[in-house]
Design a protein around this motif. Sequence first.
Motif, PDB file in Angstrom:
ATOM      1  N   VAL A 170      62.916 -16.939  53.462  1.00 19.16           N
ATOM      2  CA  VAL A 170      61.813 -15.797  53.394  1.00 19.16           C
ATOM      3  C   VAL A 170      60.741 -16.072  52.428  1.00 19.16           C
ATOM      4  O   VAL A 170      59.647 -15.499  52.469  1.00 19.16           O
ATOM      5  CB  VAL A 170      62.363 -14.436  53.470  1.00 19.16           C
ATOM      6  N   LYS A 171      60.937 -16.698  51.418  1.00 24.97           N
ATOM      7  CA  LYS A 171      60.145 -16.649  50.358  1.00 24.97           C
ATOM      8  C   LYS A 171      58.859 -17.932  50.550  1.00 24.97           C
ATOM      9  O   LYS A 171      58.269 -17.722  51.332  1.00 24.97           O
ATOM     10  CB  LYS A 171      60.652 -16.761  49.001  1.00 24.97           C
ATOM     11  N   TRP A 172      58.981 -18.883  49.572  1.00 25.20           N
ATOM     12  CA  TRP A 172      57.954 -19.785  49.521  1.00 25.20           C
ATOM     13  C   TRP A 172      57.840 -20.862  50.612  1.00 25.20           C
ATOM     14  O   TRP A 172      56.858 -21.448  51.032  1.00 25.20           O
ATOM     15  CB  TRP A 172      58.127 -20.551  48.287  1.00 25.20           C
ATOM     16  N   CYS A 214      68.303 -22.658  45.180  1.00 25.00           N
ATOM     17  CA  CYS A 214      66.969 -22.919  45.117  1.00 25.00           C
ATOM     18  C   CYS A 214      65.943 -22.261  45.845  1.00 25.00           C
ATOM     19  O   CYS A 214      64.925 -22.316  46.331  1.00 25.00           O
ATOM     20  CB  CYS A 214      67.003 -24.463  45.505  1.00 25.00           C
ATOM     21  N   TYR A 215      66.495 -20.868  46.214  1.00 28.66           N
ATOM     22  CA  TYR A 215      65.705 -19.770  46.894  1.00 28.66           C
ATOM     23  C   TYR A 215      64.207 -19.730  46.256  1.00 28.66           C
ATOM     24  O   TYR A 215      63.113 -19.818  46.950  1.00 28.66           O
ATOM     25  CB  TYR A 215      66.278 -18.371  46.866  1.00 28.66           C
ATOM     26  N   GLN A 216      64.334 -19.686  44.977  1.00 32.78           N
ATOM     27  CA  GLN A 216      62.728 -19.441  44.202  1.00 32.78           C
ATOM     28  C   GLN A 216      62.047 -20.904  43.734  1.00 32.78           C
ATOM     29  O   GLN A 216      61.053 -20.542  43.348  1.00 32.78           O
ATOM     30  CB  GLN A 216      63.101 -18.581  43.048  1.00 32.78           C
ATOM     31  N   SER A 217      62.720 -21.875  44.034  1.00 32.64           N
ATOM     32  CA  SER A 217      61.909 -23.199  43.711  1.00 32.64           C
ATOM     33  C   SER A 217      61.456 -23.806  45.049  1.00 32.64           C
ATOM     34  O   SER A 217      60.437 -24.428  45.171  1.00 32.64           O
ATOM     35  CB  SER A 217      62.617 -23.967  43.066  1.00 32.64           C
ATOM     36  N   LEU A 230      64.576 -18.648  38.196  1.00 30.92           N
ATOM     37  CA  LEU A 230      65.180 -17.375  37.901  1.00 30.92           C
ATOM     38  C   LEU A 230      64.257 -16.214  38.584  1.00 30.92           C
ATOM     39  O   LEU A 230      62.931 -16.293  38.627  1.00 30.92           O
ATOM     40  CB  LEU A 230      65.497 -16.633  36.508  1.00 30.92           C
ATOM     41  N   TYR A 231      64.837 -15.407  39.507  1.00 29.45           N
ATOM     42  CA  TYR A 231      63.931 -14.781  40.321  1.00 29.45           C
ATOM     43  C   TYR A 231      63.186 -13.367  39.477  1.00 29.45           C
ATOM     44  O   TYR A 231      62.083 -13.156  39.756  1.00 29.45           O
ATOM     45  CB  TYR A 231      65.136 -13.600  41.337  1.00 29.45           C
ATOM     46  N   LYS A 232      63.540 -13.287  38.189  1.00 25.65           N
ATOM     47  CA  LYS A 232      63.071 -12.159  37.757  1.00 25.65           C
ATOM     48  C   LYS A 232      61.892 -12.702  36.838  1.00 25.65           C
ATOM     49  O   LYS A 232      60.705 -12.025  36.944  1.00 25.65           O
ATOM     50  CB  LYS A 232      63.881 -11.567  36.566  1.00 25.65           C
ATOM     51  N   GLN A 248      72.851 -17.987  57.802  1.00 19.40           N
ATOM     52  CA  GLN A 248      72.208 -16.699  57.731  1.00 19.40           C
ATOM     53  C   GLN A 248      71.534 -16.606  56.444  1.00 19.40           C
ATOM     54  O   GLN A 248      70.339 -16.322  56.480  1.00 19.40           O
ATOM     55  CB  GLN A 248      72.870 -16.037  58.012  1.00 19.40           C
ATOM     56  N   ASN A 249      71.955 -16.714  55.121  1.00 20.19           N
ATOM     57  CA  ASN A 249      71.305 -16.453  53.751  1.00 20.19           C
ATOM     58  C   ASN A 249      72.168 -17.050  52.748  1.00 20.19           C
ATOM     59  O   ASN A 249      73.185 -17.618  53.135  1.00 20.19           O
ATOM     60  CB  ASN A 249      71.323 -14.862  53.936  1.00 20.19           C
ATOM     61  N   VAL A 250      71.622 -16.991  51.739  1.00 22.58           N
ATOM     62  CA  VAL A 250      72.234 -17.372  50.423  1.00 22.58           C
ATOM     63  C   VAL A 250      73.852 -16.891  50.187  1.00 22.58           C
ATOM     64  O   VAL A 250      74.589 -17.710  49.739  1.00 22.58           O
ATOM     65  CB  VAL A 250      71.570 -17.261  49.262  1.00 22.58           C
ATOM     66  N   SER A 251      73.921 -15.656  50.392  1.00 19.57           N
ATOM     67  CA  SER A 251      75.406 -14.902  50.098  1.00 19.57           C
ATOM     68  C   SER A 251      76.373 -15.700  50.907  1.00 19.57           C
ATOM     69  O   SER A 251      77.430 -15.975  50.438  1.00 19.57           O
ATOM     70  CB  SER A 251      75.324 -13.597  50.305  1.00 19.57           C
ATOM     71  N   VAL A 252      76.110 -15.950  52.285  1.00 18.61           N
ATOM     72  CA  VAL A 252      76.844 -16.704  53.225  1.00 18.61           C
ATOM     73  C   VAL A 252      77.237 -18.120  52.596  1.00 18.61           C
ATOM     74  O   VAL A 252      78.338 -18.954  52.746  1.00 18.61           O
ATOM     75  CB  VAL A 252      76.404 -16.735  54.602  1.00 18.61           C
ATOM     76  N   ASN A 274      71.221 -14.566  36.879  1.00 13.61           N
ATOM     77  CA  ASN A 274      71.746 -14.936  38.341  1.00 13.61           C
ATOM     78  C   ASN A 274      71.316 -13.806  39.252  1.00 13.61           C
ATOM     79  O   ASN A 274      71.209 -12.769  38.860  1.00 13.61           O
ATOM     80  CB  ASN A 274      73.032 -15.222  38.474  1.00 13.61           C
ATOM     81  N   PHE A 275      70.693 -14.378  40.331  1.00 15.95           N
ATOM     82  CA  PHE A 275      70.549 -13.128  41.403  1.00 15.95           C
ATOM     83  C   PHE A 275      71.747 -12.598  41.813  1.00 15.95           C
ATOM     84  O   PHE A 275      72.830 -13.062  41.846  1.00 15.95           O
ATOM     85  CB  PHE A 275      69.875 -14.014  42.581  1.00 15.95           C
ATOM     86  N   PRO A 276      71.712 -11.317  41.668  1.00 19.94           N
ATOM     87  CA  PRO A 276      73.142 -10.464  41.791  1.00 19.94           C
ATOM     88  C   PRO A 276      73.986 -10.866  42.966  1.00 19.94           C
ATOM     89  O   PRO A 276      75.295 -10.892  42.822  1.00 19.94           O
ATOM     90  CB  PRO A 276      72.532  -8.950  41.802  1.00 19.94           C
TER      91      PRO A 276
HETATM   92  C1  LIG Z   1      67.519 -16.874  43.601  1.00 20.84           C
HETATM   93  C2  LIG Z   1      67.833 -15.876  44.583  1.00 20.84           C
HETATM   94  N1  LIG Z   1      68.855 -15.988  45.240  1.00 20.84           N
HETATM   95  C3  LIG Z   1      69.310 -15.220  46.221  1.00 20.84           C
HETATM   96  C4  LIG Z   1      68.681 -14.211  46.993  1.00 20.84           C
HETATM   97  C5  LIG Z   1      68.888 -13.460  48.081  1.00 20.84           C
HETATM   98  O1  LIG Z   1      69.994 -13.861  48.974  1.00 20.84           O
HETATM   99  P1  LIG Z   1      70.550 -13.670  50.262  1.00 20.84           P
HETATM  100  O2  LIG Z   1      69.875 -15.067  51.130  1.00 20.84           O
HETATM  101  O3  LIG Z   1      72.052 -13.778  50.305  1.00 20.84           O
HETATM  102  O4  LIG Z   1      69.829 -12.339  50.697  1.00 20.84           O
HETATM  103  C6  LIG Z   1      67.299 -14.125  46.392  1.00 20.84           C
HETATM  104  C7  LIG Z   1      66.339 -13.153  46.891  1.00 20.84           C
HETATM  105  O5  LIG Z   1      66.210 -12.451  47.699  1.00 20.84           O
HETATM  106  C8  LIG Z   1      66.856 -14.830  45.000  1.00 20.84           C
HETATM  107  O6  LIG Z   1      65.654 -14.748  44.887  1.00 20.84           O
END
Ligand SMILES: Cc1ncc(COP(=O)(O)O)c(C=O)c1O
Length: 417
Positions: free
Chosen positions: A221-223, A197-200, A170-172, A91-95, A119-121
């Motif tokens: 959801v991003k790139w 690799c969410y932001q790459s 880095l997301y920021k 479903q997502n990165v957290s999972v 790191n992304f929180p």
């Molecule tokens: C680097 C990075 N990791 C993870 C997430 C989000 O994680 P998740 O897919 O669990 O919502 C984001 C942004 O939403 C992100 O920028």
Amino acid sequence: MSARTPAAAEEAALLARRADFPILARTTYLISHSLGAMPRGVFDSMQEYARSWAERGIRAWSEGWWAMSGSTGDVLCDILDAERGSIVMHQNVSVCQSVVASCFDYRPPRNRIVYTSLNFPTVMYVWEARVREGAEIREVPSPDGMTVPTELLLDAIDERTLLVPISHVLYKSAFLQDAAAIVEKAHRVGAHVLLDCYQSAGTVPFSLRELGVDFACGGSVKWLCGGPGAGWLYVRPDLSEKFEPRVTGWMAHEAPFDFVPGPIRYAKSTYRYLHGSPGVPAMFAALPGYRTIRELGTAAIRRKSVRQTELLREEALARGLRVTSPPDPARRGGTITLDPAPLLGGAAAKGQDGRLGAAIVQALAAREILVDFRPGAGIRVSPHFYSTDDELLACLDAIGDIVRRREHERFATGVSY
Ligand SMILES: Cc1ncc(COP(=O)(O)O)c(C=O)c1O
């Protein structure tokens, strides 16, 4: 750039896809670091999902739905240069992070998790929760709030390190971490790396095969312009059978449809990292974006991105804005972060504390220009393959105009997401 040069022809081919993204017809869309524009193909793809459910009913599972965790992952394997079959969908990165975390135990002496303070929180939350199981977190601080010198991170990785879960970009600040150096050091001391690799993915080309990273993950959801609900997890093929994730379910079973009671017999493939029934609609939604990125190629996307982020940087500086993202395009992803405070003079150095930046973002949205703001970084502006130079310049001009007219003062000063 002359339309006759190969570079111009390459960019023209990318821009020719603008018509496939409905929102671009009326909106200046510079927010693909947060939510990529929806490809028109999603209408058909979701229609196809609905048709398969409506007309095929239960047969839809065996006619494709069950296999989609792998077949969707295979499109990503092409984009990220990974062996087919090495990516499964979640479903997502957290999972994804939680599944990987459940592969390890945290008994000393090798119980350290090393990552940076940028790191992304969500990734931190997942690993902090492992402290209850014995993990020790080693957080490498950022000296400037935007970057982390690679040597600092490398120094923190030693024989006590179990895993290094870090962001590629880095997301920021869009700082692009040196993944190859991090993998090299981690492997030298016997640690594993999980690369977020969410932001790459989708804007920076890289090869999971060449990086030799142990695990990688991302979302859509991003790139990748794939929408929510489609996270992906890569496991290096030679490691795949080494682990037995404790976050598991029947899709990870060797023979799920035998419905065998008792402890799980793990699949002998990346499917062992799945859990329950797949999120089918999210994968239907994700595929048109993935296919577009695969077709256009991340190398061409990156060349245009580097040229346009450089243009943004130079033009922003020329207009008196402070650029907070890394100046070297080789160490930067697809985003430029801007501190607008200097436009108001030294007295109002509020750009990065949320008030000015967040208000400007709202004023821009009222002008149908979409960007966002992150505290500590500034206004994030991201060209993607479908963005024109005119849109970038229009966004910068609008920021100047908004501040000059004090238009931002009409907007709430909370941080908006
Ligand atoms: C680097 C990075 N990791 C993870 C997430 C989000 O994680 P998740 O897919 O669990 O919502 C984001 C942004 O939403 C992100 O920028």
